[in-house]
Each structure stands twice: as structure tokens, then as C-alpha cells.
Scaffold this motif. Structure first.
Motif, PDB file in Angstrom:
ATOM      1  N   LEU A  20      52.532 -12.403  -8.625  1.00 22.06           N
ATOM      2  CA  LEU A  20      52.751 -11.202  -7.810  1.00 22.06           C
ATOM      3  C   LEU A  20      51.432 -10.482  -7.526  1.00 22.06           C
ATOM      4  O   LEU A  20      51.186 -10.038  -6.396  1.00 22.06           O
ATOM      5  CB  LEU A  20      53.722 -10.250  -8.507  1.00 22.06           C
ATOM      6  N   GLN A  21      50.566 -10.376  -8.524  1.00 20.06           N
ATOM      7  CA  GLN A  21      49.278  -9.715  -8.327  1.00 20.06           C
ATOM      8  C   GLN A  21      48.403 -10.488  -7.345  1.00 20.06           C
ATOM      9  O   GLN A  21      47.690  -9.895  -6.536  1.00 20.06           O
ATOM     10  CB  GLN A  21      48.574  -9.523  -9.674  1.00 20.06           C
ATOM     11  N   HIS A  22      48.486 -11.805  -7.394  1.00 23.10           N
ATOM     12  CA  HIS A  22      47.751 -12.638  -6.434  1.00 23.10           C
ATOM     13  C   HIS A  22      48.289 -12.405  -5.015  1.00 23.10           C
ATOM     14  O   HIS A  22      47.515 -12.283  -4.066  1.00 23.10           O
ATOM     15  CB  HIS A  22      47.866 -14.111  -6.833  1.00 23.10           C
ATOM     16  N   ALA A  23      49.603 -12.337  -4.882  1.00 19.43           N
ATOM     17  CA  ALA A  23      50.206 -12.079  -3.566  1.00 19.43           C
ATOM     18  C   ALA A  23      49.804 -10.701  -3.051  1.00 19.43           C
ATOM     19  O   ALA A  23      49.549 -10.529  -1.842  1.00 19.43           O
ATOM     20  CB  ALA A  23      51.729 -12.194  -3.645  1.00 19.43           C
ATOM     21  N   ALA A  25      46.976  -9.138  -3.788  1.00 16.89           N
ATOM     22  CA  ALA A  25      45.562  -9.250  -3.408  1.00 16.89           C
ATOM     23  C   ALA A  25      45.392  -9.941  -2.058  1.00 16.89           C
ATOM     24  O   ALA A  25      44.448  -9.648  -1.318  1.00 16.89           O
ATOM     25  CB  ALA A  25      44.787 -10.005  -4.483  1.00 16.89           C
ATOM     26  N   GLU A  26      46.321 -10.831  -1.705  1.00 20.02           N
ATOM     27  CA  GLU A  26      46.280 -11.510  -0.407  1.00 20.02           C
ATOM     28  C   GLU A  26      46.868 -10.653   0.706  1.00 20.02           C
ATOM     29  O   GLU A  26      46.841 -11.042   1.868  1.00 20.02           O
ATOM     30  CB  GLU A  26      47.063 -12.829  -0.473  1.00 20.02           C
ATOM     31  N   GLY A  27      47.463  -9.511   0.358  1.00 18.53           N
ATOM     32  CA  GLY A  27      48.061  -8.644   1.361  1.00 18.53           C
ATOM     33  C   GLY A  27      49.508  -8.973   1.680  1.00 18.53           C
ATOM     34  O   GLY A  27      50.063  -8.490   2.665  1.00 18.53           O
ATOM     35  N   ARG A  28      50.156  -9.766   0.863  1.00 20.74           N
ATOM     36  CA  ARG A  28      51.552 -10.155   1.103  1.00 20.74           C
ATOM     37  C   ARG A  28      52.527  -9.087   0.608  1.00 20.74           C
ATOM     38  O   ARG A  28      53.682  -9.083   1.014  1.00 20.74           O
ATOM     39  CB  ARG A  28      51.860 -11.480   0.426  1.00 20.74           C
ATOM     40  N   LEU A  29      52.090  -8.224  -0.305  1.00 18.48           N
ATOM     41  CA  LEU A  29      52.947  -7.175  -0.853  1.00 18.48           C
ATOM     42  C   LEU A  29      52.251  -5.820  -0.745  1.00 18.48           C
ATOM     43  O   LEU A  29      51.031  -5.736  -0.873  1.00 18.48           O
ATOM     44  CB  LEU A  29      53.244  -7.445  -2.338  1.00 18.48           C
ATOM     45  N   THR A  30      53.048  -4.784  -0.530  1.00 18.05           N
ATOM     46  CA  THR A  30      52.508  -3.423  -0.542  1.00 18.05           C
ATOM     47  C   THR A  30      52.431  -2.955  -2.004  1.00 18.05           C
ATOM     48  O   THR A  30      53.077  -3.559  -2.881  1.00 18.05           O
ATOM     49  CB  THR A  30      53.420  -2.464   0.246  1.00 18.05           C
ATOM     50  N   PRO A  31      51.695  -1.869  -2.278  1.00 25.60           N
ATOM     51  CA  PRO A  31      51.657  -1.361  -3.658  1.00 25.60           C
ATOM     52  C   PRO A  31      53.047  -1.014  -4.200  1.00 25.60           C
ATOM     53  O   PRO A  31      53.353  -1.293  -5.359  1.00 25.60           O
ATOM     54  CB  PRO A  31      50.774  -0.118  -3.556  1.00 25.60           C
ATOM     55  N   GLU A  36      57.657  -2.375  -7.823  1.00 25.18           N
ATOM     56  CA  GLU A  36      59.086  -2.662  -7.944  1.00 25.18           C
ATOM     57  C   GLU A  36      59.320  -4.059  -8.530  1.00 25.18           C
ATOM     58  O   GLU A  36      60.130  -4.237  -9.445  1.00 25.18           O
ATOM     59  CB  GLU A  36      59.750  -2.554  -6.570  1.00 25.18           C
ATOM     60  N   ARG A  37      58.585  -5.047  -8.012  1.00 27.64           N
ATOM     61  CA  ARG A  37      58.776  -6.420  -8.477  1.00 27.64           C
ATOM     62  C   ARG A  37      58.269  -6.615  -9.909  1.00 27.64           C
ATOM     63  O   ARG A  37      58.874  -7.354 -10.676  1.00 27.64           O
ATOM     64  CB  ARG A  37      58.094  -7.400  -7.524  1.00 27.64           C
ATOM     65  N   LEU A  38      57.166  -5.958 -10.258  1.00 24.08           N
ATOM     66  CA  LEU A  38      56.675  -6.065 -11.632  1.00 24.08           C
ATOM     67  C   LEU A  38      57.690  -5.495 -12.620  1.00 24.08           C
ATOM     68  O   LEU A  38      57.888  -6.041 -13.709  1.00 24.08           O
ATOM     69  CB  LEU A  38      55.317  -5.370 -11.785  1.00 24.08           C
ATOM     70  N   SER A  39      58.348  -4.418 -12.226  1.00 25.16           N
ATOM     71  CA  SER A  39      59.389  -3.840 -13.069  1.00 25.16           C
ATOM     72  C   SER A  39      60.519  -4.845 -13.297  1.00 25.16           C
ATOM     73  O   SER A  39      61.017  -4.996 -14.417  1.00 25.16           O
ATOM     74  CB  SER A  39      59.929  -2.566 -12.422  1.00 25.16           C
ATOM     75  N   LEU A  40      60.908  -5.553 -12.234  1.00 24.33           N
ATOM     76  CA  LEU A  40      61.961  -6.563 -12.350  1.00 24.33           C
ATOM     77  C   LEU A  40      61.511  -7.748 -13.208  1.00 24.33           C
ATOM     78  O   LEU A  40      62.310  -8.308 -13.967  1.00 24.33           O
ATOM     79  CB  LEU A  40      62.378  -7.052 -10.959  1.00 24.33           C
ATOM     80  N   ASP A  49      66.153 -14.856 -12.902  1.00 23.79           N
ATOM     81  CA  ASP A  49      65.682 -13.497 -12.641  1.00 23.79           C
ATOM     82  C   ASP A  49      64.260 -13.513 -12.086  1.00 23.79           C
ATOM     83  O   ASP A  49      63.937 -12.799 -11.135  1.00 23.79           O
ATOM     84  CB  ASP A  49      65.702 -12.652 -13.924  1.00 23.79           C
ATOM     85  N   LEU A  50      63.395 -14.337 -12.688  1.00 28.82           N
ATOM     86  CA  LEU A  50      62.001 -14.402 -12.237  1.00 28.82           C
ATOM     87  C   LEU A  50      61.883 -15.070 -10.872  1.00 28.82           C
ATOM     88  O   LEU A  50      61.099 -14.629 -10.026  1.00 28.82           O
ATOM     89  CB  LEU A  50      61.143 -15.157 -13.259  1.00 28.82           C
ATOM     90  N   LEU A  51      62.664 -16.101 -10.661  1.00 30.75           N
ATOM     91  CA  LEU A  51      62.621 -16.808  -9.384  1.00 30.75           C
ATOM     92  C   LEU A  51      63.036 -15.896  -8.243  1.00 30.75           C
ATOM     93  O   LEU A  51      62.450 -15.938  -7.152  1.00 30.75           O
ATOM     94  CB  LEU A  51      63.522 -18.045  -9.438  1.00 30.75           C
ATOM     95  N   ALA A  52      64.005 -15.032  -8.469  1.00 29.68           N
ATOM     96  CA  ALA A  52      64.472 -14.116  -7.419  1.00 29.68           C
ATOM     97  C   ALA A  52      63.360 -13.163  -6.974  1.00 29.68           C
ATOM     98  O   ALA A  52      63.306 -12.763  -5.814  1.00 29.68           O
ATOM     99  CB  ALA A  52      65.674 -13.316  -7.921  1.00 29.68           C
ATOM    100  N   VAL A  53      62.444 -12.834  -7.874  1.00 23.99           N
ATOM    101  CA  VAL A  53      61.369 -11.888  -7.570  1.00 23.99           C
ATOM    102  C   VAL A  53      60.268 -12.523  -6.724  1.00 23.99           C
ATOM    103  O   VAL A  53      59.600 -11.843  -5.946  1.00 23.99           O
ATOM    104  CB  VAL A  53      60.783 -11.318  -8.891  1.00 23.99           C
TER     105      VAL A  53
END
Length: 182
Positions: A20-23, A25-31, A36-40, A49-53
Motif C-alpha cells: 500500500l505504501q508503494h502504491a 508513493a506511485e500516486g495510486r492512492l490518496t493520503p 483507510e486501507r492501512l487501518s483495514l 481480508d488483506l486481498l480485498a484491500v
């Protein structure tokens, strides 16, 4: 029980968080999406559960998770504390292979090991309780033996062994008991 319902370890959560952190850094996710995803991820209990994120993000390439060990006349040996990839391909023309998973870091619930042995033999040592299926391993002029359960079980590593040997042997077992330990 499918792999999606197997409980995850902290290492699995950490690896997913890194993806998720790599994504991010690539601009695929907003802060906000990252938070939200790290919390999940850190509240996730199963691989599902992890695959869904991370299902809408690019997966790590299969080449990055495949390690190829090769020798012509030597000995391939892995033991102690080592990281086991998702896919392990071992080629040996005249040498032997010893893969000891008993103290290894098994980050994946299922590991595929593919042997291409000509005149060599292979020994696979599993951690106590793990299982291994050798049904897809073909041996032309040697022997194949396994002293471990062949069906995957929830919560323990499972090794799928495939490939072939022309004139060697394959042995899958648990570690030997040590009688004289301090």
C-alpha cells in the motif's frame, strides 16, 4: 478450507502495508485512502481480508517471487534462517539438493517447489506440523518418499512439490529429533 480463510500473521500484514505504501508513493492512492486501507490491513484476520484491500492495485510480478537455484555438479543447500519465496525452482544435473524449511521464514501459506533433477537426489525437511504434496513429482528410476501429511491444513505451511528426477530420489520429512541437547 480455501487459502482466503487462513489466518494471517504480522508478517503478512506488514507485507501488505508495504504494498500500500508503494502504491501511495506511485500516486495510486490518496493520503486518505492510504490511511483507510492501512487501518483495514492491521485489523485484517484472513488472507481474504488483506486481498480485498489490495485487489485493485498491481500485484507484485511473479518473477519477483520466483527464485531459481541451479547447479551442474555441486550441492544446493538452504538451511537455517532464510526467506522462502512463493515459487522455488531447483535444477541439478549431477548434484544433490537439501532444502531445510524447519527454521526458514515461510511468508506464504503455500509454497511451490519445482525440481528438475537428472542424476541428483533431493531432501526436503519441513517445520513440525507442516504438510507437503508430492503427487506432481515424477521419478523415472528412483524413489519418492514422504513421511508428512499431504493435505493442506489451516494455519500451517503447505509445500507443493512438482517436477521430475530421472535417476535420483526425493525424500520429504520432519526434522530429526536431537537426543543430546543442552
Amino acid at each position: 478450507m480455501s487459502e482466503l480463510h487462513v489466518r494471517v500473521a504480522d508478517e503478512d500484514r506488514d507485507r501488505t502495508a508495504q504494498q500500500l505504501q508503494h502504491a501511495f508513493a506511485e500516486g495510486r492512492l490518496t493520503p486518505a485512502e492510504l490511511d483507510e486501507r492501512l487501518s483495514l490491513v492491521f485489523s485484517g484476520r484472513t488472507y481474504g481480508d488483506l486481498l480485498a484491500v489490495v485487489s485493485d492495485l498491481p500485484a507484485a510480478s511473479a518473477a519477483e517471487e520466483t527464485v531459481h537455484l541451479e547447479t551442474k555438479n555441486g550441492h544446493v543447500k538452504r538451511s537455517g534462517d532464510w526467506d522462502v519465496p512463493r515459487h522455488l525452482r531447483v535444477t541439478s544435473k549431477y548434484g544433490s539438493v537439501d532444502l531445510d524449511f524447519s527454521e526458514a521464514v515461510l511468508s506464504h501459506p503455500v509454497v511451490d517447489v519445482v525440481f528438475d533433477l537428472t542424476y541428483g537426489s533431493a531432501s526436503v525437511v519441513l517445520p513440525p506440523g507442516a504438510s507437503a504434496n508430492v503427487d506432481d513429482f515424477a521419478n523415472q528410476w528412483g524413489s519418492t518418499s514422504s513421511d508428512v501429511p499431504s493435505r493442506p491444513r489451516p494455519g500451517v505451511p503447505h509445500i507443493r512439490v512438482s517436477g521430475e528426477s530421472k535417476y535420483g530420489a526425493l525424500r520429504v520429512r520432519y526434522p530429526r529429533k536431537r537426543w543430546f541437547t543442552h
